[in-house]
Design a protein around this motif. Structure first.
Motif: not given
Lengths: 321, 317
Positions: A9-14
């Motif tokens: 999820k964090v990677a997607g947001a970045l």
């Protein structure tokens, strides 16, 4: 929580934020070929001065060079100089954040809490007068344009009755401090906050109501009742926790828009926040300011979506895998 | 004769003009499996919901060991539903789900132990493998076993099973039915199983009651009733079960009527093949079939059919 889920999820947001960075730069370059010329349109300014301004804003370099500069500066939180005020954009934005967060944040929390409570009450009394009056009134406010609702309240609450001030954040020339200042601000925030709260109640009421009605059809509620659990406990232990999941998502998304301010309502009430700054910047057009504001708005939305995803993963075991 | 566990006396349940249950007498004995068979809309589900106390009777009584349903010890009666996915709260773990019945009855013993025992008795072994799982992490058959474990954990006297295998794969049905039968044989539990599937009744039931439009129209021991059905409705139902080869297929005309407009006389007469074929005329009962309601089958009946033709033949024979 599943670490892979969170990292994903964090990677997607970045990645999304990266797209916004690139898009943000080119969007304004496509719209505006020569901002300096537009800015001083119709004014008699010597060519040297225009060239000097272009150099000051970094507009004399080729597009690729500008893009590299932009990325480097943004990474250092340097969003450039505002065309209008000649101040660093980030300082301009920073000074407006508290006003907007106070106004939109207050109304976001109020509309989420009150709207959800109304929706839950409507679902439990489905088909009764309570249900109809809640659904009709919240939908009525929801379908009104917020600036128009704001004007109605402004006319009623400030101009005719004079109970509330017509605009601004504090009384002009007021030198009060401490509690007095806070009360003054509360007095000013009441009408715009009421406008925004009313405007967004409906969303929560309708989502909470339909989600709870959907959940109330589930067999596990019958199972719990068959096992002897009292109705009120069946609702609180089984129905509500499941029914309120969509409300969590909705509030997170709406909280993401808190920083974007409320362009129309802030303008109606001369509330000097980010929303009003946006409409002022558009009038310029003040490209670095707009660029900075858009970046901030997108980052806030992405951040709160990320929070929603992570919280949802905690609350609903089904999405964790 | 042993005392019945549950007695249903002249039960009527109306929803507005609809008479979902329209005069039912029924007794369930300890340690027996009674199958309640009928088409959808016949009132089976309403009847068992009334026995569980989820639906209030319009008139009539449900007695549990001689006591009114409201006064009984709730955990003595538990339910199993058709769709195990819907019956399990998706946010609860298996152990929380199974323990719920214990928590509601304020169980004083060792909860973890009771939960593990219930899970292994329901065939989820070793139970530790399932305790922390969520319903979406296990298969459909395992979910139904969790539902059964949740029902059995309070050691009920009666299990009400509403189409317990209808939503499961054919390969798992047999296992779940075997599990139910095994629980009955080992614990003395009584099961009232609702089904539209006569084949299922054949597999696990000791007795069968056939329901049509809110009333039980034939009752009897499984083998007897399925080998030699008397009521024309039971015959028609049986003739279309694939297992009963050799019987002439009898497709009933029309749908089950609206429970708001239950036909006069025998409620089955508009669709009855005996009446349509002229058999009733020959027996001289056609008027009765159309105009007179056959008597309601009593709870004590061991073998009975509510049909004028059956009675006429019995008298003649």
């Amino acid at each position: 929580m599943n670490a892979r889920f969170a990292i994903g999820k964090v990677a997607g947001a970045l990645i999304t934020l990266g797209f916004v960075l690139v898009f943000n730069f080119f969007l304004f370059r496509v719209v505006q070929t020569d901002p300096v010329a537009t800015l001083f349109r119709g004014r008699n300014i010597p060519q040297e001065r225009l060239d000097q301004l272009r150099a000051e804003f970094g507009l004399d370099k080729p597009l690729g060079g500008q893009f590299v500069d932009y990325l480097q500066q943004t990474a250092q939180l340097n969003l450039g100089l505002s065309y209008q005020s000649r101040q660093p954009v980030w300082n301009e934005i920073k000074s407006k954040i508290p006003a907007t967060v106070a106004l939109v944040g207050t109304s976001a929390v109020l509309s989420a809490v009150i709207g959800t409570a109304l929706g839950v009450a409507a679902a439990w009394r489905r088909g009764t007068k309570t249900d109809y009056s809640i659904t009709t009134s919240t939908m009525l406010f929801y379908s009104m344009p917020d600036f128009w609702l704001g004007m109605l309240l402004l006319v009623g609450g400030a101009i005719i009755t004079g109970i509330f001030p017509v605009g601004g954040i504090i009384d002009a020339g007021s030198s009060r401090a401490g509690i007095g200042r806070l009360l003054d601000q509360a007095h000013h925030i009441a009408l715009p906050a009421l406008t925004l709260t009313l405007a967004y109640l409906g969303e929560y009421a309708i989502v909470a109501r339909s989600s709870l009605l959907e959940t109330m059809k589930e067999d596990y509620l019958v199972v719990a009742r068959a096992k002897g659990l009292r109705d009120i406990k069946v609702r609180n232990r089984h129905a509500l926790p499941n029914a309120l999941l969509p409300v969590v998502t909705l509030s997170a998304i709406n909280f993401g828009f808190v920083l974007s301010g409320a362009i129309a309502v802030e303008t109606v009430f001369s509330w000097s926040g980010l929303g009003k700054a946006t409409s002022d910047a558009i009038r310029g057009p003040d490209l670095p300011m707009l660029q900075g504001l858009f970046l901030l708005f997108s980052a806030a939305v992405i951040l709160f979506n990320l929070i929603a995803d992570l919280v949802y993963g905690r609350l609903d075991p089904r999405v964790r895998t | 004769m042993t005392e019945a566990l549950v007695v249903v006396e002249d039960l009527h349940i109306h929803f507005g003009a609809a008479r979902a249950v329209d005069g039912v007498n029924l007794a369930v004995m300890p340690g027996e499996v009674l199958a309640l068979v009928g088409e959808s809309g016949s009132g089976k589900t309403t009847l068992i919901r009334a026995i569980q106390g989820l639906t209030h009777p319009t008139s009539g009584k449900v007695l549990f060991e001689g006591k009114e349903a409201d006064a009984r010890h709730l955990p003595d009666v538990q339910m199993v539903f058709q769709d195990p996915t819907g019956a399990l709260n998706p946010r609860r773990t298996v152990s929380e789900i199974v323990a719920e019945g214990l928590r509601i009855e304020k169980f004083k013993g060792n909860e973890a132990e009771a939960v593990s025992t219930a899970l292994s008795r329901a065939g989820l072994r070793p139970p530790e493998r399932f305790l922390r799982r969520f319903p979406h992490e296990i298969s459909g058959g395992q979910r139904q076993r969790v539902v059964i474990a949740g029902a059995m954990v309070t050691e009920p006297r009666l299990l009400l099973a509403d189409e317990p295998v209808a939503s499961l794969d054919a390969s798992i049905r047999g296992e779940i039915l075997g599990l139910l039968r095994n629980l009955v044989d080992t614990t003395g539990l009584a099961v009232l199983v609702v089904t539209h599937d006569l084949g299922l009744a054949w597999n696990i039931a000791d007795r069968v009651a056939v329901m049509y439009l809110g009333r039980i129209i034939e009752v009897g021991p499984t083998e007897e009733l399925l080998d030699s059905p008397k009521h024309p409705y039971t015959k028609a139902l049986l003739s279309v079960v694939p297992e009963t080869r050799g019987m002439e297929q009898q497709i009933l005309s029309g749908e089950i009527p609206d429970p708001k407009r239950i036909p006069s006389g025998c409620r089955f007469h508009p669709r009855c093949p005996v009446l349509q074929s002229g058999e009733s005329e020959r027996l001289g009962i056609a008027e009765r079939c159309r105009g007179e309601d056959p008597a309601i089958i009593s709870a004590a009946a061991t073998r009975e059919a509510a049909c004028w033709a059956v009675k006429a033949i019995a008298v003649a024979g």
